[in-house]
Design an enzyme around this catalytic site. Structure first.
Site, PDB file in Angstrom:
ATOM      1  N   GLU A  70      46.063  45.662  52.743  1.00  0.00           N
ATOM      2  CA  GLU A  70      45.304  45.311  51.527  1.00  0.00           C
ATOM      3  C   GLU A  70      44.321  44.159  51.763  1.00  0.00           C
ATOM      4  OE1 GLU A  70      47.571  45.595  47.857  1.00  0.00           O
ATOM      5  OE2 GLU A  70      46.652  43.725  47.222  1.00  0.00           O
ATOM      6  N   ASP A  71      44.718  43.184  52.531  1.00  0.00           N
ATOM      7  CA  ASP A  71      43.932  41.938  52.594  1.00  0.00           C
ATOM      8  C   ASP A  71      43.313  41.612  53.947  1.00  0.00           C
ATOM      9  OD1 ASP A  71      44.518  41.483  49.937  1.00  0.00           O
ATOM     10  OD2 ASP A  71      46.289  40.286  50.359  1.00  0.00           O
TER      11      ASP A  71
HETATM   12  P1  NDP Z   1      44.939  38.136  40.747  1.00  0.00           P
HETATM   13  O1  NDP Z   1      45.232  37.794  39.343  1.00  0.00           O
HETATM   14  O2  NDP Z   1      45.274  39.475  41.239  1.00  0.00           O
HETATM   15  O3  NDP Z   1      45.545  36.995  41.716  1.00  0.00           O
HETATM   16  C1  NDP Z   1      46.881  36.950  41.921  1.00  0.00           C
HETATM   17  C2  NDP Z   1      47.188  37.488  43.291  1.00  0.00           C
HETATM   18  O4  NDP Z   1      46.687  36.582  44.257  1.00  0.00           O
HETATM   19  C3  NDP Z   1      48.670  37.560  43.475  1.00  0.00           C
HETATM   20  O5  NDP Z   1      49.152  38.829  43.095  1.00  0.00           O
HETATM   21  C4  NDP Z   1      48.831  37.275  44.951  1.00  0.00           C
HETATM   22  O6  NDP Z   1      48.712  38.517  45.611  1.00  0.00           O
HETATM   23  C5  NDP Z   1      47.620  36.423  45.308  1.00  0.00           C
HETATM   24  N1  NDP Z   1      47.835  34.966  45.417  1.00  0.00           N
HETATM   25  C6  NDP Z   1      47.258  34.166  46.335  1.00  0.00           C
HETATM   26  N2  NDP Z   1      47.597  32.896  46.164  1.00  0.00           N
HETATM   27  C7  NDP Z   1      48.445  32.861  45.122  1.00  0.00           C
HETATM   28  C8  NDP Z   1      49.152  31.804  44.488  1.00  0.00           C
HETATM   29  N3  NDP Z   1      49.059  30.535  44.892  1.00  0.00           N
HETATM   30  N4  NDP Z   1      49.943  32.094  43.436  1.00  0.00           N
HETATM   31  C9  NDP Z   1      50.068  33.370  43.024  1.00  0.00           C
HETATM   32  N5  NDP Z   1      49.402  34.427  43.575  1.00  0.00           N
HETATM   33  C10 NDP Z   1      48.606  34.176  44.642  1.00  0.00           C
HETATM   34  O7  NDP Z   1      43.513  37.727  41.102  1.00  0.00           O
HETATM   35  P2  NDP Z   1      42.237  38.554  41.065  1.00  0.00           P
HETATM   36  O8  NDP Z   1      41.148  37.652  41.384  1.00  0.00           O
HETATM   37  O9  NDP Z   1      42.401  39.766  41.877  1.00  0.00           O
HETATM   38  O10 NDP Z   1      42.229  38.815  39.510  1.00  0.00           O
HETATM   39  C11 NDP Z   1      41.880  39.948  38.888  1.00  0.00           C
HETATM   40  C12 NDP Z   1      42.598  40.076  37.533  1.00  0.00           C
HETATM   41  O11 NDP Z   1      42.839  38.790  36.953  1.00  0.00           O
HETATM   42  C13 NDP Z   1      41.770  40.830  36.557  1.00  0.00           C
HETATM   43  O12 NDP Z   1      42.166  42.175  36.600  1.00  0.00           O
HETATM   44  C14 NDP Z   1      42.120  40.196  35.210  1.00  0.00           C
HETATM   45  O13 NDP Z   1      43.184  40.925  34.617  1.00  0.00           O
HETATM   46  C15 NDP Z   1      42.647  38.856  35.543  1.00  0.00           C
HETATM   47  N6  NDP Z   1      41.738  37.793  35.136  1.00  0.00           N
HETATM   48  C16 NDP Z   1      42.056  37.044  34.044  1.00  0.00           C
HETATM   49  C17 NDP Z   1      41.241  35.995  33.650  1.00  0.00           C
HETATM   50  C18 NDP Z   1      41.648  35.147  32.507  1.00  0.00           C
HETATM   51  O14 NDP Z   1      41.098  34.096  32.319  1.00  0.00           O
HETATM   52  N7  NDP Z   1      42.602  35.555  31.701  1.00  0.00           N
HETATM   53  C19 NDP Z   1      40.002  35.674  34.345  1.00  0.00           C
HETATM   54  C20 NDP Z   1      39.765  36.519  35.488  1.00  0.00           C
HETATM   55  C21 NDP Z   1      40.609  37.520  35.830  1.00  0.00           C
HETATM   56  P3  NDP Z   1      49.395  38.844  47.010  1.00  0.00           P
HETATM   57  O15 NDP Z   1      50.833  39.069  46.823  1.00  0.00           O
HETATM   58  O16 NDP Z   1      48.663  40.077  47.427  1.00  0.00           O
HETATM   59  O17 NDP Z   1      49.128  37.664  47.875  1.00  0.00           O
END
Ligand code: NDP
Ligand code: ZN
Length: 184
Positions: A70-71
């Site tokens: 994925e990354d």
């Molecule tokens: P995400 O919300 O998907 O980011 C979280 C992911 O980042 C985790 O699943 C994890 O994935 C990884 N990650 C890396 N560092 C950390 C950390 N310190 N803590 C937790 N997770 C971490 O980010 P995206 O940028 O992909 O966001 C897209 C989604 O976020 C949109 O679909 C929307 O729903 C939401 N969004 C909401 C906003 C708001 O203000 N409410 C604004 C913008 C977006 P892994 O396990 O793969 O590492």
């Protein structure tokens, strides 16, 4: 003697995964303000599975490799060649389709979790627990409190499809969901 050979092969297989993931994630950082090295995450996810009592080597290997396709520049075929179809298959089950937009990917995670294999559900549970603990520890730069809460709500829906596989992981997740007042 046979036991020793077997445990040596298991150790080598695990260390091969740690090394592969470390090389692949070498330039990546987590989203926390400290910009923790990315490799801390897959290693931590695998360790949560160890803590939960999982002894299935393929599950631990898949946890270590779970974010490579994925990354990073890693293909499914590469994982098949290096680690075999079982491990590569578990990783594929927990890998989002990057051709889809983020909203759709999040929606599909909730749906696909339900029909995932037991092995993939275990990796998902540990992945979500690690990420939620990470978010609780420190909020990523640019994230509002509302976004953190939305992440908890969404994660609970993915976890719902993975239940019935680990008392430890689900218990730890439930403690967080209660604390964060997530609707279950
Ligand atoms: P995400 O919300 O998907 O980011 C979280 C992911 O980042 C985790 O699943 C994890 O994935 C990884 N990650 C890396 N560092 C950390 C950390 N310190 N803590 C937790 N997770 C971490 O980010 P995206 O940028 O992909 O966001 C897209 C989604 O976020 C949109 O679909 C929307 O729903 C939401 N969004 C909401 C906003 C708001 O203000 N409410 C604004 C913008 C977006 P892994 O396990 O793969 O590492
Ligand atoms: Zn992950």
């Amino acid at each position: 003697m046979a036991d020793n050979c077997e445990s040596e092969a298991v150790l080598a297989a695990v260390i091969k995964c740690v090394n592969f993931a470390a090389v692949k994630h070498k330039d990546q950082r987590r989203k926390d303000p400290e910009q923790t090295p990315y490799i801390n995450h897959p290693v931590g996810v695998a360790y949560l599975l160890v803590e939960s009592g999982v002894k299935d080597l393929a599950v631990l290997q898949a946890a270590l490799l779970h974010d490579t396709v994925e990354d990073t520049e890693t293909s499914h075929e590469e994982l098949v060649v290096e680690f075999g179809p079982k491990v590569a298959g578990i990783v594929a089950e927990v890998t989002d389709d990057k051709n889809l937009d983020k909203e759709e990917r999040k929606r599909l995670q909730i749906i696909n979790a339900r029909s995932a294999s037991r092995e993939a559900k275990l990796v998902k549970l540990a992945d979500k627990l690690y990420n939620l603990r990470d978010l609780e520890r420190s909020v990523p730069q640019g994230w509002t409190q509302e976004r953190v809460e939305e992440y908890f709500q969404w994660a609970a829906k993915v976890v719902a499809g993975c239940r019935g596989n680990s008392e430890f992981l689900e218990g730890e997740l439930d403690k967080l969901f209660v604390k964060w007042k997530v609707n279950l």
